[in-house]
Enzyme design. Structure first.
Site, PDB file in Angstrom:
ATOM      1  N   GLU A   1       8.358  15.164  16.923  1.00 22.29           N
ATOM      2  CA  GLU A   1       9.502  14.311  16.556  1.00 22.29           C
ATOM      3  C   GLU A   1      10.681  15.197  16.177  1.00 22.29           C
ATOM      4  OE1 GLU A   1       8.771  11.591  13.330  1.00 22.29           O
ATOM      5  OE2 GLU A   1       6.981  10.810  14.296  1.00 22.29           O
ATOM      6  N   ASP A  24       0.237  10.540  15.284  1.00 21.22           N
ATOM      7  CA  ASP A  24       0.013  10.731  13.843  1.00 21.22           C
ATOM      8  C   ASP A  24       0.058   9.365  13.144  1.00 21.22           C
ATOM      9  OD1 ASP A  24       2.740  10.284  14.053  1.00 21.22           O
ATOM     10  OD2 ASP A  24       3.314  11.882  12.662  1.00 21.22           O
ATOM     11  N   SER A  25       0.311   8.295  13.931  1.00 19.69           N
ATOM     12  CA  SER A  25       0.168   6.933  13.423  1.00 19.69           C
ATOM     13  C   SER A  25      -1.263   6.703  12.956  1.00 19.69           C
ATOM     14  CB  SER A  25       0.537   5.915  14.509  1.00 19.69           C
ATOM     15  OG  SER A  25      -0.169   6.177  15.704  1.00 19.69           O
ATOM     16  N   GLU A  35      12.119   5.717  20.336  1.00 14.37           N
ATOM     17  CA  GLU A  35      11.523   4.693  19.464  1.00 14.37           C
ATOM     18  C   GLU A  35      12.604   3.878  18.764  1.00 14.37           C
ATOM     19  OE1 GLU A  35       8.292   5.918  16.916  1.00 14.37           O
ATOM     20  OE2 GLU A  35       8.321   4.013  15.822  1.00 14.37           O
ATOM     21  N   ASP A  47      -0.092  14.484  18.734  1.00 15.22           N
ATOM     22  CA  ASP A  47       1.093  14.578  17.879  1.00 15.22           C
ATOM     23  C   ASP A  47       1.005  15.790  16.972  1.00 15.22           C
ATOM     24  OD1 ASP A  47       3.395  13.051  17.729  1.00 15.22           O
ATOM     25  OD2 ASP A  47       2.349  11.308  16.906  1.00 15.22           O
ATOM     26  N   LYS A  74       3.166  16.357  21.131  1.00 13.79           N
ATOM     27  CA  LYS A  74       4.412  15.602  20.918  1.00 13.79           C
ATOM     28  C   LYS A  74       5.031  16.050  19.603  1.00 13.79           C
ATOM     29  CE  LYS A  74       4.581  10.988  19.833  1.00 13.79           C
ATOM     30  NZ  LYS A  74       5.220  11.005  18.499  1.00 13.79           N
TER      31      LYS A  74
END
Ligand code: KIV
Length: 267
Positions: free
Chosen positions: A119, A48-49, A186, A87, A117
């Site tokens: 978070e 999602d970067s 991270e 993501d 993925k």
């Protein structure tokens, strides 16, 4: 030489067991996915970067499921023989586990991702369990979680105090217990990442987490040097920005002087 063996997410666990490094990079489009597939990459991440890198947002928070579904679909189209993990964007999995499964399912079913993925730590354990129960592989992500930026205030190293380090360890254990196939660590101290890596049976993939993780992941644009100022933990392996600016300037000059197009580039 590209690695022509069929690459799957199952290979990550094997690599940990054989003490071989896992390598992953981000891709947001088909062309990048195609040339990255020619490298020895274990999996591609549609991070999602893309909110920061492609869309120009200040954070990843505005990224939508529609954007993730579209970028995952085009990366999958370009990727050759390499699994693509997508993501899950902010608020696509937190509301309830059922919605998390629906959204994860969309990235797999509609866009062709091999896994998703997410978070988070304790707050996402129910969602991880539901998604893995639906047979969708989940990659965990703890340490610095960019989607929590509104509470964090800034993107900085996490787990520097004994208490915060213990929370990250607990999160990593809980994610493993919930069934993730690997966990991204991270921006945490290298020693903490090493301890987690030694304790977990699943692979750890570090970004700004030192060299003792089972693998490393970076944002492709960061390592290629698309930016003027790299992040502290990023090593720029080329200066794509300067190469691009110099090339474009050369094109402009040649058009102005009449050097381009010449007869080799005309019909
Ligand atoms: O969004 C992203 O690109 C990421 C990583 C680089 C781990 O989460």
């Amino acid at each position: 030489m590209p690695n022509m063996k069929k690459r799957t997410l199952f290979l990550l666990q094997k690599k940990k067991e054989k003490n071989e490094k896992i390598i992953s990079l981000t891709a947001y489009d088909a062309l990048t996915a195609a040339w990255l597939s020619e490298c020895d990459i274990d999996f591609l991440l549609v991070g999602d970067s893309l909110g920061n890198v492609v869309a120009g947002y200040e954070s990843t928070l505005p990224v939508t499921m529609d954007q993730m579904a579209y970028h995952t679909e085009i990366v999958v189209r370009g990727a050759v023989n390499v699994p693509v993990v997508a993501d899950m964007p902010f608020l696509s999995y937190e509301i309830n586990p059922e919605e998390a499964v629906r959204n994860a399912g969309r990235l797999v079913k509609q866009s062709g991702a091999a896994g998703v993925k997410i978070e988070g730590g304790m707050n996402i354990i129910h969602a991880v369990k539901k998604i893995t129960a639906a047979h969708i592989p989940v990659l965990g992500h703890t340490g610095l979680k960019p989607q929590t930026i509104l509470q964090l205030g800034k993107y900085n190293v996490q787990g520097k105090t004994p208490d915060s380090a213990e929370i990250i360890k607990e999160e990593a254990r809980a994610l493993q217990e919930a069934g993730v196939f690997a966990v991204v660590l991270e921006c945490i101290p290298g020693k903490l990442a090493q301890e987690i890596t030694e304790e977990l049976t699943i692979p750890t993939i570090g970004i700004g987490a030192g060299k003792n993780c089972d693998g490393q992941i970076l944002v492709t644009h960061d390592l290629l040097g698309w930016y003027e100022k790299p992040k502290h933990f990023v090593k720029q392996y080329s200066n794509f920005r300067n190469t691009a600016i110099t090339s474009v300037q050369k094109f402009i000059n040649e058009v102005n002087t009449g050097e381009f197009p010449d007869k080799n580039h005309s019909f």
